[in-house]
Design an enzyme around this catalytic site. Structure first.
Site: not given
Ligand code: CA
Ligand code: CA
Ligand code: CA
Length: 477
Positions: A154-155, A174, A239, A258-259, A264, A274, A280, A282, A284, A321, A351
């Site tokens: 994966d990824h 990842d 990721r 992203g998830p 991004e 990063y 994931a 920002y 935030d 985060e 996404t």
């Protein structure tokens, strides 16, 4: 006027009318079909489109005018089980001196392979160099540049480019750590190699990284020192960075999956962290929390736990985060950051599944110079994001382009700046949106290269049709 001239003139008028009657300033055409998971498309110095086919394990050259497909090599060692879209032949990069007659007719590819000669499967990833033989129009003399890189199911990242500094840059994901069937695999994205690992040529920490590599595979002397160690690692905390491209300003941009939120667009800088898997988008605390499934507490075995994307049992450590204090490089833009309190499970993910990136720098399309073009594979469109003059920030709204029921995987721009070529996924995996916004899993142009060409006359007419629109009175709706 002769009949022939009349027919020619009439056909020009007809073509003009057809073009102008469409609202879009772009004309669409299918360049080539019958490809198997075209993954990288890039414009070559021979005026051909160079394409890697992930599942067919081929590099082909495609004539952008006729669509003729000329296979340059089949890489039988490239491994793809046919069950994921993260394995097989991925990256393709052309040496800047290709076909310049200076003995550097090199083409670089990046792919998954099985490093175990026996029945066991040892997934690894490598960069291989070929020499292009113009007489036979084929890729010859393979040499491994850097092998034994880690891989997974994966990824995978997998994008390969050569920078203005003539170094290879390779993105690695990842491998789906802490996620779905790989939920017991620890994330490699924050791991940095030790001096002992580098000395032993142990590259096992290279997941979730962007690597910077000399053309002979060695470690550049000016790569960043991370934890006191210089390795191929250029940036980390990624990721699934599938897009990677330098702009004419010398800056390196990357798109990243992203998830459930926060794909991004990143500006990649030496030594940057990063954020993944702690952040994931920002930092935030919106929606995303890092659940470290692979490290459960209280002596619980990870494999005894049942993975759930939206909630985790108490034995799974979680980090918000804001609780992670690492040095963090935020993205230039996200697709998309959700409002406070957004319920992913109830309201769905936000996404786009970001494909390859292209930095558009031509004056050919008014207003576009210094923009990022970024396909959203699950959205059936391409986003254009304007950059600031220094290329360090994104400005204004996204422009959405080329809407069709296609999963646009990658793109290339013609040297005159007027045509955008797009590589599309085949049917069989995934979904996208048709122009009406309806989810579909049968695509308009599967396994193809399609092109959108800018027509300045049509654009001017479309603009003049829009111009006289009068302001409506408040009650007119
Ligand atoms: Ca490309
Ligand atoms: Ca990030
Ligand atoms: Ca966030």
């Amino acid at each position: 006027m002769t009949l022939r001239r009349f027919v020619l003139a009439a056909s020009i008028v007809a073509a003009f009318w057809l073009t102008a009657s469409a609202q879009s300033p772009f004309t669409f055409r299918v360049v080539a079909t019958g490809l198997s998971s075209p993954w990288e498309v890039t414009w070559g110095p021979d005026g051909q489109l160079w394409v890697s086919e992930r599942t067919a394990r081929r590099v082909v050259r495609i004539d952008p005018a006729t669509g003729a497909i000329k296979p340059a090599v089949t890489i039988t060692e490239s491994y793809d089980p046919g069950t994921t879209w993260h394995e097989g032949l991925m990256g393709l990069a052309l040496h800047p001196d290709l076909l310049k007659g200076v003995g550097s007719d090199y083409v670089y590819v990046a792919y998954t392979y099985d490093a175990d000669p026996g029945p066991e499967m040892a997934r690894r990833f490598k960069i291989r160099r070929f020499t292009y033989d113009a007489a036979s129009q084929s890729l010859t003399a393979p040499i491994d540049v850097l092998a034994n890189l880690p891989a997974g199911t994966d990824h995978a990242g997998g994008r390969l480019v050569i920078g203005p500094d003539r170094k290879l840059y390779l993105s690695r994901g990842d491998f789906g750590a802490n996620f779905l069937s790989n939920y017991c695999v620890p994330s490699p994205a924050q791991l940095l190699p030790t001096a002992a690992q580098v000395a032993a040529r142990d590259w096992s920490t290279y997941g979730g990284k962007i690597l910077r590599i000399n053309l002979d595979g060695s470690i550049p002397d000016d790569n960043p020192m991370l934890n006191g160690v210089r390795s191929h690692v250029y940036s980390y905390g990624h990721r699934n960075p599938q897009g990677l491209q330098f702009g004419p300003n010398g800056r390196l941009y990357s798109s990243e999956h992203g998830p459930d939120t926060d794909d991004e667009l990143n500006l990649i800088e030496a030594g940057g962290n990063y954020g993944w898997p702690y952040v994931a988008g920002y930092r935030d605390d919106r929606s995303y929390v890092f659940y470290d499934w692979s490290h459960p507490t209280n002596g619980v075995a990870c494999t005894s736990l049942k993975f759930d994307q939206f909630s985790a049992p108490p034995e799974v450590p979680r980090t918000r985060e804001s609780e992670w204090k690492g040095t963090f490089t935020p993205p230039l833009r996200t697709f998309f950051t959700v409002p406070e309190g957004y319920d992913i499970k109830a309201s769905g993910g936000k996404t786009i599944a970001a494909g390859g990136v292209e930095v558009y720098s031509s004056p050919a399309i008014p207003g576009w110079a210094n923009s990022i073009l970024l396909p959203g594979m699950t959205m059936g469109r391409v986003y254009r994001i304007k950059l600031s003059a220094d290329g360090r920030t994104a400005e204004g709204e996204n422009e959405e382009l080329f809407r069709a029921a296609n999963r646009y995987r990658d793109l290339a721009v013609s040297p005159d700046g007027r045509t955008i070529f797009l590589a599309t996924d085949n049917n069989g995996f995934g979904r996208t949106l048709d122009p009406a916004g309806t989810p579909v899993n049968a695509f308009a142009n599967p396994g193809a290269i399609v092109a959108f060409t800018y027509n300045a006359v049509a654009a001017k007419q479309a603009a003049s049709r829009r111009a006289p629109r009068r302001a409506r009175s408040p009650g007119a709706r």
